[in-house]
Design a protein around this motif. Structure first.
Motif, PDB file in Angstrom:
ATOM      1  N   ARG A 163       0.833  -1.208   0.000  1.00 12.64           N
ATOM      2  CA  ARG A 163       0.000   0.000   0.000  1.00 12.64           C
ATOM      3  C   ARG A 163       0.865   1.254   0.000  1.00 12.64           C
ATOM      4  NH1 ARG A 163      -1.063   4.117   2.087  1.00 12.64           N
ATOM      5  NH2 ARG A 163       0.575   3.704   3.632  1.00 12.64           N
ATOM      6  N   HIS A 164       1.949   1.221   0.793  1.00 10.27           N
ATOM      7  CA  HIS A 164       2.848   2.377   0.888  1.00 10.27           C
ATOM      8  C   HIS A 164       3.527   2.661  -0.446  1.00 10.27           C
ATOM      9  CE1 HIS A 164       5.567   5.273   2.581  1.00 10.27           C
ATOM     10  NE2 HIS A 164       6.637   4.524   2.343  1.00 10.27           N
ATOM     11  N   TRP A 165       3.862   1.632  -1.194  1.00 12.59           N
ATOM     12  CA  TRP A 165       4.480   1.857  -2.500  1.00 12.59           C
ATOM     13  C   TRP A 165       3.487   2.497  -3.467  1.00 12.59           C
ATOM     14  CZ3 TRP A 165       6.820  -3.737  -2.539  1.00 12.59           C
ATOM     15  CH2 TRP A 165       7.852  -3.786  -1.589  1.00 12.59           C
ATOM     16  N   MET A 166       2.215   2.135  -3.341  1.00 13.98           N
ATOM     17  CA  MET A 166       1.194   2.823  -4.135  1.00 13.98           C
ATOM     18  C   MET A 166       1.130   4.293  -3.740  1.00 13.98           C
ATOM     19  SD  MET A 166      -1.842  -0.023  -3.953  1.00 13.98           S
ATOM     20  CE  MET A 166      -1.465  -1.771  -4.124  1.00 13.98           C
ATOM     21  N   GLU A 167       1.183   4.540  -2.462  1.00  8.74           N
ATOM     22  CA  GLU A 167       1.179   5.916  -1.938  1.00  8.74           C
ATOM     23  C   GLU A 167       2.350   6.717  -2.490  1.00  8.74           C
ATOM     24  OE1 GLU A 167       2.717   7.838   2.256  1.00  8.74           O
ATOM     25  OE2 GLU A 167       1.813   5.835   2.281  1.00  8.74           O
ATOM     26  N   LEU A 168       3.533   6.121  -2.482  1.00  7.42           N
ATOM     27  CA  LEU A 168       4.725   6.827  -2.957  1.00  7.42           C
ATOM     28  C   LEU A 168       4.672   7.088  -4.456  1.00  7.42           C
ATOM     29  CD1 LEU A 168       7.582   4.975  -1.006  1.00  7.42           C
ATOM     30  CD2 LEU A 168       6.665   7.249  -0.526  1.00  7.42           C
ATOM     31  N   THR A 169       4.314   6.055  -5.219  1.00  6.49           N
ATOM     32  CA  THR A 169       4.425   6.179  -6.673  1.00  6.49           C
ATOM     33  C   THR A 169       3.412   7.141  -7.282  1.00  6.49           C
ATOM     34  OG1 THR A 169       3.085   4.167  -6.892  1.00  6.49           O
ATOM     35  CG2 THR A 169       5.480   3.912  -6.993  1.00  6.49           C
TER      36      THR A 169
ATOM     37  N   CYS B  42      -2.001   0.391  -9.502  1.00 10.17           N
ATOM     38  CA  CYS B  42      -2.869  -0.008  -8.395  1.00 10.17           C
ATOM     39  C   CYS B  42      -3.201   1.194  -7.508  1.00 10.17           C
ATOM     40  CB  CYS B  42      -2.190  -1.099  -7.569  1.00 10.17           C
ATOM     41  SG  CYS B  42      -1.941  -2.654  -8.448  1.00 10.17           S
ATOM     42  N   GLY B  43      -2.236   2.088  -7.348  1.00  6.08           N
ATOM     43  CA  GLY B  43      -2.481   3.291  -6.558  1.00  6.08           C
ATOM     44  C   GLY B  43      -3.552   4.173  -7.171  1.00  6.08           C
ATOM     45  N   GLN B  44      -3.585   4.226  -8.496  1.00 10.51           N
ATOM     46  CA  GLN B  44      -4.640   4.994  -9.162  1.00 10.51           C
ATOM     47  C   GLN B  44      -6.016   4.401  -8.860  1.00 10.51           C
ATOM     48  OE1 GLN B  44      -4.174   7.845 -10.596  1.00 10.51           O
ATOM     49  NE2 GLN B  44      -1.933   7.788 -10.611  1.00 10.51           N
ATOM     50  N   ALA B  45      -6.113   3.083  -8.849  1.00  7.21           N
ATOM     51  CA  ALA B  45      -7.382   2.428  -8.500  1.00  7.21           C
ATOM     52  C   ALA B  45      -7.764   2.735  -7.057  1.00  7.21           C
ATOM     53  CB  ALA B  45      -7.268   0.925  -8.720  1.00  7.21           C
ATOM     54  N   MET B  46      -6.784   2.681  -6.158  1.00  7.86           N
ATOM     55  CA  MET B  46      -7.048   2.986  -4.751  1.00  7.86           C
ATOM     56  C   MET B  46      -7.514   4.432  -4.590  1.00  7.86           C
ATOM     57  SD  MET B  46      -6.389   0.342  -2.713  1.00  7.86           S
ATOM     58  CE  MET B  46      -5.814   0.978  -1.130  1.00  7.86           C
ATOM     59  N   ARG B  47      -6.865   5.356  -5.269  1.00  8.04           N
ATOM     60  CA  ARG B  47      -7.231   6.773  -5.174  1.00  8.04           C
ATOM     61  C   ARG B  47      -8.638   7.017  -5.719  1.00  8.04           C
ATOM     62  NH1 ARG B  47      -3.225  10.879  -7.972  1.00  8.04           N
ATOM     63  NH2 ARG B  47      -2.274  11.094  -5.899  1.00  8.04           N
ATOM     64  N   ALA B  48      -9.006   6.302  -6.783  1.00  2.00           N
ATOM     65  CA  ALA B  48     -10.336   6.483  -7.371  1.00  2.00           C
ATOM     66  C   ALA B  48     -11.436   6.043  -6.419  1.00  2.00           C
ATOM     67  CB  ALA B  48     -10.433   5.713  -8.687  1.00  2.00           C
ATOM     68  N   VAL B  49     -11.165   4.995  -5.638  1.00  3.11           N
ATOM     69  CA  VAL B  49     -12.188   4.459  -4.731  1.00  3.11           C
ATOM     70  C   VAL B  49     -12.150   5.145  -3.368  1.00  3.11           C
ATOM     71  CG1 VAL B  49     -13.000   2.388  -3.543  1.00  3.11           C
ATOM     72  CG2 VAL B  49     -12.179   2.238  -5.905  1.00  3.11           C
ATOM     73  N   GLU B  50     -10.950   5.335  -2.831  1.00  5.13           N
ATOM     74  CA  GLU B  50     -10.809   5.906  -1.483  1.00  5.13           C
ATOM     75  C   GLU B  50      -9.520   6.725  -1.424  1.00  5.13           C
ATOM     76  OE1 GLU B  50     -11.324   4.358   3.134  1.00  5.13           O
ATOM     77  OE2 GLU B  50     -11.667   3.020   1.442  1.00  5.13           O
ATOM     78  N   PRO B  51      -9.583   8.000  -1.787  1.00  2.00           N
ATOM     79  CA  PRO B  51      -8.375   8.840  -1.877  1.00  2.00           C
ATOM     80  C   PRO B  51      -7.530   8.852  -0.614  1.00  2.00           C
ATOM     81  CG  PRO B  51     -10.261   9.966  -2.834  1.00  2.00           C
ATOM     82  CD  PRO B  51     -10.793   8.737  -2.179  1.00  2.00           C
ATOM     83  N   ALA B  52      -8.162   8.783   0.539  1.00  2.00           N
ATOM     84  CA  ALA B  52      -7.404   8.854   1.789  1.00  2.00           C
ATOM     85  C   ALA B  52      -6.481   7.652   1.973  1.00  2.00           C
ATOM     86  CB  ALA B  52      -8.361   8.936   2.973  1.00  2.00           C
ATOM     87  N   SER B  53      -6.747   6.564   1.257  1.00  2.00           N
ATOM     88  CA  SER B  53      -5.949   5.354   1.436  1.00  2.00           C
ATOM     89  C   SER B  53      -4.546   5.482   0.881  1.00  2.00           C
ATOM     90  CB  SER B  53      -6.654   4.162   0.782  1.00  2.00           C
ATOM     91  OG  SER B  53      -6.717   4.334  -0.624  1.00  2.00           O
ATOM     92  N   VAL B  54      -4.298   6.465   0.023  1.00  2.00           N
ATOM     93  CA  VAL B  54      -2.963   6.655  -0.551  1.00  2.00           C
ATOM     94  C   VAL B  54      -2.498   8.101  -0.382  1.00  2.00           C
ATOM     95  CG1 VAL B  54      -2.972   4.748  -2.202  1.00  2.00           C
ATOM     96  CG2 VAL B  54      -4.088   6.890  -2.813  1.00  2.00           C
TER      97      VAL B  54
END
Length: 558
Positions: free
Chosen positions: A50-56, A91-103
């Motif tokens: 998850r953190h790597w998604m956050e960083l990238t 994957c980070g883009q998908a996470m941001r689209a669903v729940e921005p706070a997660s990344v």
């Protein structure tokens, strides 16, 4: 006696059902806990991904591997090659689209809401559907043909031969899709090994289909996703070099040099594309290399069922020798263990020419060399993790139609070897369920197919003309198959005994590692015997590249 494969076909609808069941198993596994769940402050592998998604998605690509207040070595630095970073970005883009706070940068550390966990789990399943599953289907088709292929129809002169070939195809697909060790690591513990393994499998399929340049590019992508794909690098290098030197298409020195050059340029071009953002300076390249090859971690992590960790009970390697010495020793022993398999491929084995033509390494030789190379790295290389056992499992599960009993029990042994890690992650229930499911599905069909293959091999003219070593191996295999029920029962009893002892008998205070040691020592014995067998079987490879019915339908392609 009938078994599961008597009721399962290899047509499109049957294959679709197998794939859907494989997805269902992954979804159910994802309902379990994961590495580091709720375990602050660093959590575990789930938080790392998850953190790597956050960083990238929040930092420029050139900053992904650069230490900074928001990206430092103390909190899950990105330590995989660039392609893995690009996957994290997607994957980070998908996470941001669903729940921005997660990344959200920094503020999302330890983020574990139900919605974000569902999205994370489905990104792994999506990687399976987009990369690993298609690679499995392609590999089975290339190595085993299909029920409707012209070669299969022409060569299967009897219903019995056709049925045996079908069973080999289905067994290989089930082994690849339901490997319990791979499922529990990616969908329980939480990682994306399926991408690197899928690209490697696709590379082997491409080479098996005669698309060597495509295979070289695909394997280069696998290397650029996870550096652990280096376990297979000697096998691909040796096979492609042997093919370039011995193929009928490359007669004369000029064509051989030209083909080697084409292969080299393909690899360089693929790496250049993946590393493009970092090629502007030497410093940028070194930053990436420093991250992805962290030799400071030591000889091995935790308890690994390899030579160094198992033998450390008698020889305290880390205490007696400095890290540079151990690094060199690991490199030498790894090379020595993998050299025979590499030599087999470079020399253009098998010794007997295929179809009366020029000898050349076969697709089946590539798979066995991949298994031997991966085992050499797992057993002897530097900085090995428990999860590295997934690499030798990849070619072995594809070989299920050729080595059915090996493909039936080794994935369970691999999961067993990782149980101390899985127990800490809280995924004991999925571990038990997946191993039980795999054993129940694979055991009967694998034993039945193995006996068919053994009878065919034992009665063949080639068997009667073979040397003493091959006759000895065939005889020993026959003995093992005759007593397989007893041997399997003893193995299961020992497995259950070690689990029961771990559950009800606390270790002595001065030996807190006793149970972990027992697990890895038992697993090491199985891995060592498997490695020895695979080395011998590669050198005993027949002129057709194997022994199974599927081989005979594919000989012309080699």
């Amino acid at each position: 006696m009938s078994d599961l494969l008597d009721y399962v076909g290899d047509d499109l609808s049957s294959t679709a059902i197998i794939v859907l069941l494989a997805v269902l198993v992954r979804v159910l596994t994802g309902l379990s806990l994961y590495s580091g769940a709720g375990d602050a402050p660093k959590y575990g592998d789930y938080e790392a991904q998850r953190h790597w998604m956050e960083l990238t998605i929040n930092l420029p690509v050139r900053k992904w591997y650069t230490d900074s207040p928001v990206n430092n070595a103390s909190y899950w630095p990105l330590d995989y090659p660039p392609l893995s970073g690009y996957q994290s970005w997607l994957c980070g883009q998908a996470m941001r689209a669903v729940e921005p706070a997660s990344v959200e940068l920094v503020k999302s550390h330890g983020y574990e809401t139900p919605t974000s966990k569902i999205v994370m789990r489905w990104t792994v399943i999506a990687a399976d559907l987009l990369v690993y599953f298609p690679a499995c289907l392609a590999a089975v088709y290339v190595f085993y043909g299909s029920s409707s292929s012209p070669s299969a129809l022409s060569s299967s002169t009897s219903g019995s031969a056709a049925a045996t070939a079908r069973r080999a195809r289905v067994l290989a697909l089930i082994a690849l899709l339901f490997n319990p060790a791979a499922i529990i690591i990616d969908h329980g513990h939480f990682q994306y090994n399926n991408v690197s393994l899928g690209l490697t499998l696709a590379a082997a399929a491409a080479i098996g289909a005669g698309r060597q340049l495509l295979g070289a590019a695909l394997f280069s992508l696998a290397l650029n996703h996870k550096q652990m794909a280096l376990f297979f690098a000697p096998a691909f290098f040796a096979h492609l070099l042997g093919w370039a030197l011995h193929s009928e298409r490359h007669r004369g020195v000029g064509p051989k040099i030209l083909m080697v050059s084409k292969l080299g340029l393909t690899v360089i071009a693929t790496f250049a594309v993946c590393w493009a953002p970092y090629l502007s300076s030497k410093e940028a390249v070194l930053q990436v290399l420093t991250r992805i090859f962290p030799v400071r971690r030591g000889l091995y992590e935790d308890y690994v069922a390899n030579w160094w960790c198992t033998s450390s009970l008698l020889i305290k390697w880390k205490a007696k020798f400095p890290a540079p010495v151990l690094l060199r020793a690991a490199a030498v022993t790894t090379l020595a263990a993998g050299a025979p398999a590499m030599a087999h491929q470079i020399m253009g084995r098998p010794a007997q020419p295929i179809g009366g033509g020029v000898r050349s390494p076969t697709r089946w030789g590539l798979l066995r060399c991949m298994a031997n190379s991966a085992f050499a790295f797992y057993m002897f290389s530097y900085q090995v993790h428990e999860k590295s056992i997934l690499l030798p499992l990849l070619p072995i599960t594809l070989l299920a139609g050729e080595e059915p009993t090996l493909a039936a029990w080794l994935p369970i042994l691999a999961a067993f070897s990782m149980f101390p890690l899985l127990e800490r992650d809280g995924v004991s229930l999925p571990y038990i369920s997946l191993c039980a499911l795999y054993g129940a599905v694979m055991a009967g069909p694998a034993l039945s197919l193995a006996r068919q293959l053994h009878r065919a091999q034992a009665s063949s003219k080639a068997r009667r003309r073979s040397g003493w070593l091959k006759q000895a191996v065939t005889g020993l295999s026959g003995w093992a198959l005759r007593h397989w029920v007893v041997l399997a029962s003893l193995a299961v009893a020992g497995n259950l005994g070690l689990h029961a002892a771990r559950l009800i008998l606390p270790p002595p205070e001065r030996l807190p590692w006793l149970h972990d040691r027992a697990f890895i020592t038992a697993a090491f014995g199985g891995f060592a015997l498997t490695s020895i067998y695979l080395q011998i079987s590669q050198w005993l490879e027949g002129g057709d590249g194997g022994r199974g019915p599927a081989v005979k339908t594919q000989r012309k392609c080699d």
